[in-house]
Scaffold this active site. Structure first.
Site, mmCIF file in Angstrom:
data_model
loop_
_atom_site.group_PDB
_atom_site.id
_atom_site.type_symbol
_atom_site.label_atom_id
_atom_site.label_comp_id
_atom_site.label_asym_id
_atom_site.label_seq_id
_atom_site.Cartn_x
_atom_site.Cartn_y
_atom_site.Cartn_z
ATOM 1 C CG MET A 1 77.204 56.314 54.278
ATOM 2 S SD MET A 1 78.419 55.077 54.767
ATOM 3 C CE MET A 1 78.813 54.352 53.174
ATOM 4 C CG ASP B 1 79.132 63.521 51.011
ATOM 5 O OD1 ASP B 1 78.514 62.872 50.163
ATOM 6 O OD2 ASP B 1 79.098 64.759 51.067
ATOM 7 C CD1 TRP C 1 71.297 62.815 51.219
ATOM 8 C CD2 TRP C 1 69.474 64.105 51.061
ATOM 9 N NE1 TRP C 1 71.623 64.063 51.676
ATOM 10 C CE2 TRP C 1 70.526 64.874 51.593
ATOM 11 C CE3 TRP C 1 68.229 64.703 50.884
ATOM 12 C CZ2 TRP C 1 70.371 66.215 51.939
ATOM 13 C CZ3 TRP C 1 68.072 66.035 51.226
ATOM 14 C CH2 TRP C 1 69.133 66.781 51.744
ATOM 15 C CB SER D 1 79.848 66.947 53.988
ATOM 16 O OG SER D 1 79.223 65.765 53.563
ATOM 17 C CG ASP E 1 80.249 70.012 51.524
ATOM 18 O OD1 ASP E 1 79.316 69.867 52.336
ATOM 19 O OD2 ASP E 1 80.129 69.785 50.303
ATOM 20 C CD GLU F 1 77.788 68.636 46.157
ATOM 21 O OE1 GLU F 1 76.689 69.035 46.557
ATOM 22 O OE2 GLU F 1 77.965 67.480 45.745
HETATM 23 C C1 FRU Z 1 77.953 65.746 48.554
HETATM 24 C C2 FRU Z 1 76.925 66.552 49.339
HETATM 25 C C3 FRU Z 1 77.585 67.648 50.145
HETATM 26 C C4 FRU Z 1 76.597 67.859 51.256
HETATM 27 C C5 FRU Z 1 76.080 66.459 51.497
HETATM 28 C C6 FRU Z 1 74.637 66.392 51.923
HETATM 29 O O1 FRU Z 1 77.488 64.494 48.183
HETATM 30 O O2 FRU Z 1 75.981 67.086 48.451
HETATM 31 O O3 FRU Z 1 77.864 68.808 49.423
HETATM 32 O O4 FRU Z 1 77.160 68.426 52.396
HETATM 33 O O5 FRU Z 1 76.247 65.754 50.291
HETATM 34 O O6 FRU Z 1 74.272 65.105 52.305
#
Ligand code: FRU
Length: 521
Positions: free
Chosen positions: A59, A61, A85, A118, A192, A243
């Site tokens: 997990m 954001d 990730w 996100s 985001d 972000e």
């Molecule tokens: C922040 C981020 C966001 C992106 C997401 C990808 O941690 O890098 O900018 O949308 O994680 O998982």
């Protein structure tokens, strides 16, 4: 290339193969996971007992924080196939109090436009989008599509914005067939989206980040967006990519003055290394954000509070924040096996003004107090000599006391293995600090514990409260009603069972409390 850079070699290999597949395959390969498997009793080593963590796997954001019909939704960046990730989905959980959570089925899967990065969610109560009905207005999620194949091909337009809607309070989601709703004109980092209804301007506002600045858009229907303005190319911290933005209004405590707050996460470039979240205080006229000041502040000076954003549509219009309790410097290497990462405790944000300076304060939501039972209370403790208190498990406890910020205080948590975690208030250095260098397992990544982390503070003789909340793998510290905050992960190999508080001066601390915290699982 941000994403490819972040990923360990171990992870890149499977990813290279999966990139060749089309996105429908990604969906098929994960669809069985839609059923939540009951594979844990939440007692694995380091498993948070009262912080949200995914049942299994990776997990990052928090996403789509929205309240609707008695339920707080928590969506989150989720990779259901591994503990690192990978192609992003939106995981989903719900809660009535934001402390105990029920896991739900995965809400959003990758599709032909890309993986689901996100974003946010709103209740479209007037059905402006036409995606629901007047009687059953939709929840609308607004997120970034990340097309991995586009990134790999060296293109700059692989991030676009899409929407999806739910007519059953978040249980099932349908992607809008006109996606993407905001295309990309060649901006590599373009993501985001945070959306909210602007009551003054009477339209939806969307804010997203584009590398080194934020972009604002407006819409009447959540589908057609018009670019309004940009903010930040020459303001704030720029040690890394911007972000996860957020924008909201807060009243200055005790006054009628209202200010707008802009949150911007940045990675790397945080003061204690890696990922962190800065904020600006200013004004927003429905189109443009103007900061009151050139500089910026940080919402939390610990190393592990990133990508935090706030809830839309809360019942009492409270501003509740949840952050991802990790840091990209080492997030993929932490020593957990079944799952990886947790969220911070939800915190109510407030705005205070002292000496003409605005500060955000963070305080854990009230419902947390329902989980507490008192173990020990002392009206006054003299620190002529070190105060020591044995307790079988400090890693599920809360410690509170009052002190004055001109006095040096050191608080240490220790265990039988010789592991020690130290929080210090040092009025000579004008710093608070957290030393996790010997707190437990640390050698999984050199940047986890290569230095003491510090927080500059304003020395005064004001009496303030200190509140420390420890879980199996985290510590959260709030001083002066959340004006000073540090959140960090720790991985002690045994629970801390010894607390030691001392001071270089002969002083006392007051209203000491030790509480235990009931597990949410
Ligand atoms: C922040 C981020 C966001 C992106 C997401 C990808 O941690 O890098 O900018 O949308 O994680 O998982």
């Amino acid at each position: 290339m941000v994403y490819i850079r972040r990923i360990s070699l171990l992870f890149i290999l499977p990813l290279l193969f999966s990139c060749g597949r089309n996105n429908k395959d990604v969906k098929q390969s994960t669809v069985d996971k839609n059923k939540i498997e009951n594979m844990t009793n939440y007692t694995e080593q380091f498993r948070p007992q009262f912080h949200f963590s995914p049942q299994r796997k990776w997990m990052n954001d928090p996403n789509g924080l929205v309240y609707n019909d008695g339920v707080y939704h928590l969506f989150y960046q989720y990779y259901p196939e591994d503990i690192v990730w990978g192609p992003m989905h939106w995981g989903h959980a719900v809660s009535k109090d934001m402390i105990s959570w029920e896991h739900k089925a995965i809400a959003l899967y990758p599709d032909d436009h890309g993986d689901i990065f996100s974003g946010s969610a709103v209740l479209d109560s007037d059905n402006t989008s036409g995606l629901g009905t007047e009687d059953n207005p939709p929840l609308v999620a607004i997120f970034t599509y990340h097309l991995m194949a586009g990134e790999k091909a060296g293109r700059n337009d692989f991030q676009t914005q899409g929407i999806a809607y739910s007519l059953d309070n978040g249980d099932t989601w349908t992607k809008y067939d006109g996606n993407p709703v905001i295309g990309n004109t060649g901006i590599k980092d373009f993501r985001d989206p945070k959306v909210f209804w602007d009551y003054q301007a009477e339209h939806w506002v969307l804010i997203l980040v584009a590398g080194d600045h934020a972009k604002f858009y407006e819409s009447d229907n959540l589908k057609d967006w018009k670019h309004l303005s940009d903010f930040g190319r020459n303001q704030g911290a720029h040690g890394g990519v911007w972000e996860c933005p957020d924008l909201f209004k807060l009243k200055v405590e005790g006054t009628d003055e209202e200010k707008w707050i802009l949150l911007i996460s940045i990675n790397p470039g945080a003061p204690n290394g890696g990922s962190g979240t800065q904020y600006f205080v200013g004004d927003f006229d429905g189109k443009t954000f103007t900061a009151d000041h050139k500089d910026h502040k940080w919402i939390d000076m610990g190393a592990d509070n990133y990508a935090g954003v706030t809830y839309n549509n809360t019942p009492k219009n409270e501003r509740i924040f949840i952050g991802w309790m990790s840091n990209w410097n080492y997030a993929q290497n932490t020593p957990t096996k079944e799952w990886r990462s947790a969220m911070t405790l939800p915190r109510k944000l407030s705005l205070i003004k002292e000496d003409n300076t605005y500060y955000i304060t963070s305080n854990v939501v009230e419902s947390f107090n329902d989980r507490i039972s008192i173990v020990k209370e002392e009206e006054s403790i003299s620190l002529d000599k070190t105060f020591m208190l044995e307790h079988q498990n400090y890693n599920q406890s809360e410690i509170k006391f009052q002190t004055d910020l001109s006095k040096p205080i050191e608080i240490a948590f220790k265990n039988q293995m010789g592991e020690t975690l130290i929080f210090e208030i040092d009025p000579v250095k004008k710093e608070m600090s957290l030393d996790r260098r010997k707190s437990g397992l640390t050698n999984f990544e050199v940047r986890f514990a290569n230095k003491i982390h510090s927080l500059p503070y304003i020395v005064s003789d004001k009496v303030v409260d200190v509140r420390i909340i420890l879980d199996w793998s985290s510590i959260e510290i709030f001083v002066d009603e959340g004006k000073y905050v540090m959140t960090e992960q720790i991985f002690p190999t045994e629970f801390y069972n010894n607390l030691q508080i001392n001071s270089k001066l002969k002083t006392t601390i007051n209203n000491f409390k030790l509480n235990t915290i009931k597990s949410i699982w």
